[in-house]
Design a protein around this motif. Structure first.
Motif, PDB file in Angstrom:
ATOM      1  N   GLU A   3     -13.845  -6.089  -2.538  1.00 29.50           N
ATOM      2  CA  GLU A   3     -13.013  -5.041  -3.097  1.00 29.50           C
ATOM      3  C   GLU A   3     -11.840  -4.826  -2.145  1.00 29.50           C
ATOM      4  O   GLU A   3     -12.036  -4.552  -0.965  1.00 29.50           O
ATOM      5  CB  GLU A   3     -13.814  -3.736  -3.233  1.00 29.50           C
ATOM      6  CG  GLU A   3     -15.034  -3.849  -4.138  1.00 29.50           C
ATOM      7  CD  GLU A   3     -14.682  -3.890  -5.598  1.00 29.50           C
ATOM      8  OE1 GLU A   3     -13.554  -3.540  -5.942  1.00 29.50           O
ATOM      9  OE2 GLU A   3     -15.549  -4.269  -6.397  1.00 29.50           O
ATOM     10  N   LEU A   5      -8.319  -2.785  -1.361  1.00 26.28           N
ATOM     11  CA  LEU A   5      -7.684  -1.519  -1.693  1.00 26.28           C
ATOM     12  C   LEU A   5      -6.321  -1.447  -1.021  1.00 26.28           C
ATOM     13  O   LEU A   5      -6.184  -0.950   0.089  1.00 26.28           O
ATOM     14  CB  LEU A   5      -8.571  -0.367  -1.212  1.00 26.28           C
ATOM     15  CG  LEU A   5      -8.242   1.043  -1.648  1.00 26.28           C
ATOM     16  CD1 LEU A   5      -8.328   1.181  -3.158  1.00 26.28           C
ATOM     17  CD2 LEU A   5      -9.196   2.020  -0.992  1.00 26.28           C
ATOM     18  N   ARG A  51     -14.904   3.958  -2.458  1.00 22.56           N
ATOM     19  CA  ARG A  51     -14.940   2.680  -3.166  1.00 22.56           C
ATOM     20  C   ARG A  51     -16.112   1.825  -2.685  1.00 22.56           C
ATOM     21  O   ARG A  51     -16.752   1.135  -3.475  1.00 22.56           O
ATOM     22  CB  ARG A  51     -13.620   1.955  -2.971  1.00 22.56           C
ATOM     23  CG  ARG A  51     -13.578   0.485  -3.413  1.00 22.56           C
ATOM     24  CD  ARG A  51     -14.135   0.262  -4.796  1.00 22.56           C
ATOM     25  NE  ARG A  51     -13.205   0.426  -5.868  1.00 22.56           N
ATOM     26  CZ  ARG A  51     -12.261  -0.435  -6.228  1.00 22.56           C
ATOM     27  NH1 ARG A  51     -12.016  -1.497  -5.509  1.00 22.56           N
ATOM     28  NH2 ARG A  51     -11.543  -0.224  -7.293  1.00 22.56           N
ATOM     29  N   ASP A 159     -15.222  -4.612   1.674  1.00 18.58           N
ATOM     30  CA  ASP A 159     -14.249  -3.632   1.191  1.00 18.58           C
ATOM     31  C   ASP A 159     -13.209  -3.421   2.275  1.00 18.58           C
ATOM     32  O   ASP A 159     -13.553  -3.073   3.407  1.00 18.58           O
ATOM     33  CB  ASP A 159     -14.932  -2.290   0.879  1.00 18.58           C
ATOM     34  CG  ASP A 159     -15.881  -2.392  -0.297  1.00 18.58           C
ATOM     35  OD1 ASP A 159     -15.446  -2.098  -1.420  1.00 18.58           O
ATOM     36  OD2 ASP A 159     -17.051  -2.771  -0.086  1.00 18.58           O
ATOM     37  N   TRP A 221      -3.629   2.036  -4.745  1.00 21.43           N
ATOM     38  CA  TRP A 221      -4.065   3.431  -4.584  1.00 21.43           C
ATOM     39  C   TRP A 221      -2.937   4.198  -3.925  1.00 21.43           C
ATOM     40  O   TRP A 221      -2.399   3.758  -2.912  1.00 21.43           O
ATOM     41  CB  TRP A 221      -5.326   3.476  -3.730  1.00 21.43           C
ATOM     42  CG  TRP A 221      -5.937   4.837  -3.562  1.00 21.43           C
ATOM     43  CD1 TRP A 221      -6.851   5.445  -4.368  1.00 21.43           C
ATOM     44  CD2 TRP A 221      -5.680   5.759  -2.486  1.00 21.43           C
ATOM     45  NE1 TRP A 221      -7.177   6.676  -3.864  1.00 21.43           N
ATOM     46  CE2 TRP A 221      -6.475   6.896  -2.724  1.00 21.43           C
ATOM     47  CE3 TRP A 221      -4.845   5.721  -1.372  1.00 21.43           C
ATOM     48  CZ2 TRP A 221      -6.468   7.993  -1.872  1.00 21.43           C
ATOM     49  CZ3 TRP A 221      -4.832   6.821  -0.516  1.00 21.43           C
ATOM     50  CH2 TRP A 221      -5.646   7.937  -0.773  1.00 21.43           C
TER      51      TRP A 221
END
Length: 241
Positions: A3, A5, A51, A159, A221
């Motif tokens: 993931e 971000l 997240r 992440d 984001w």
């Protein structure tokens, strides 16, 4: 699964030393203003942890842990049956992180001064890896991410939060625009180690895929970043800048 971000918030950024000397000058500067810096990026750390959705019992590695805020958050999330080691290049920041863990009485959190790009864990020992702005400074990103991929269990996840392009980050682009009114600035080298190394999502995807990661999700984001920290006055922000 990975993931990713990217953080939104291009004027070409200032050139920085490729290594940014996070084992020395940069870390000393960060430590001297640690509450301010951490206050600025706290919303991003919260978004990353939300997240990541860590669960009890997991083993989580925090890459570029700095003063240990995200590592301690990971330790709370995984509980006493899990572990959350943090790695950082700076011995000074690692010392501060250890102090915080000791004060918090968290025995499932540990810290080591090491370069995650070359650190060789004994096999695939981690369920998860997290990194808040700790992955953009690798001198050899392909090799570094291959190394990290080899530390994660099959089916595990990485992440990470990275800065989006400078034009989407006013804390950088607005100030650089002012500086350009007064002096000539050198152009930055695309993809060079630094805060905006991964501003190009295609480059980030290539680094990750070449390193063995699959099933990537990139999510932009956006939020206001409190320059000079929450509650800072205009004078505080000017002085900090």
């Amino acid at each position: 699964t990975i993931e990713v971000l990217p953080m939104n918030e291009t004027v070409t950024p200032l050139i920085t030393d490729p290594a940014e000397n996070w084992a020395g000058e940069m870390a000393a500067r960060w430590l001297a203003h640690i509450k301010t810096f951490e206050g600025m990026i706290a919303p991003i750390g919260t978004a990353l942890m939300n997240r990541a959705s860590l669960t009890a019992g997991q083993r989580v590695l925090d890459v570029g842990c700095g003063g240990g805020v995200t590592t301690l958050a990971a330790g709370c999330a995984v509980g006493p049956l899990g572990t959350a080691p943090g790695l950082d290049l700076s011995p000074d920041l690692i010392a501060r992180a250890r102090q915080r863990a000791e004060r918090a009485g968290m025995s499932n959190v540990s810290f080591r001064c090491a370069d995650a790009a070359g650190e060789q864990p004994e096999g695939r020992v981690f369920d998860r890896v997290i990194s808040r702005f700790g992955s953009m400074f690798f001198a050899e990103p392909y090799a570094a991410f291959r190394n990290l991929h080899g530390a994660i269990h099959p089916g595990g996840r990485f992440d990470l939060a990275v800065w989006a392009a400078p034009r989407e980050n006013l804390w950088m682009s607005a100030m650089v625009a002012v500086v350009r009114d007064h002096i000539d600035l050198p152009r930055s080298e695309p993809r060079a180690p630094g805060p905006f190394a991964f501003e190009d999502p295609d480059y980030l995807r290539d680094v990750l895929e070449t390193s063995g990661f699959r099933d990537m999700t990139l999510e932009a984001w956006s939020a206001d970043v409190p320059f000079a920290g929450p509650g800072a006055t205009c004078a505080d922000a000017v002085a900090f800048a």
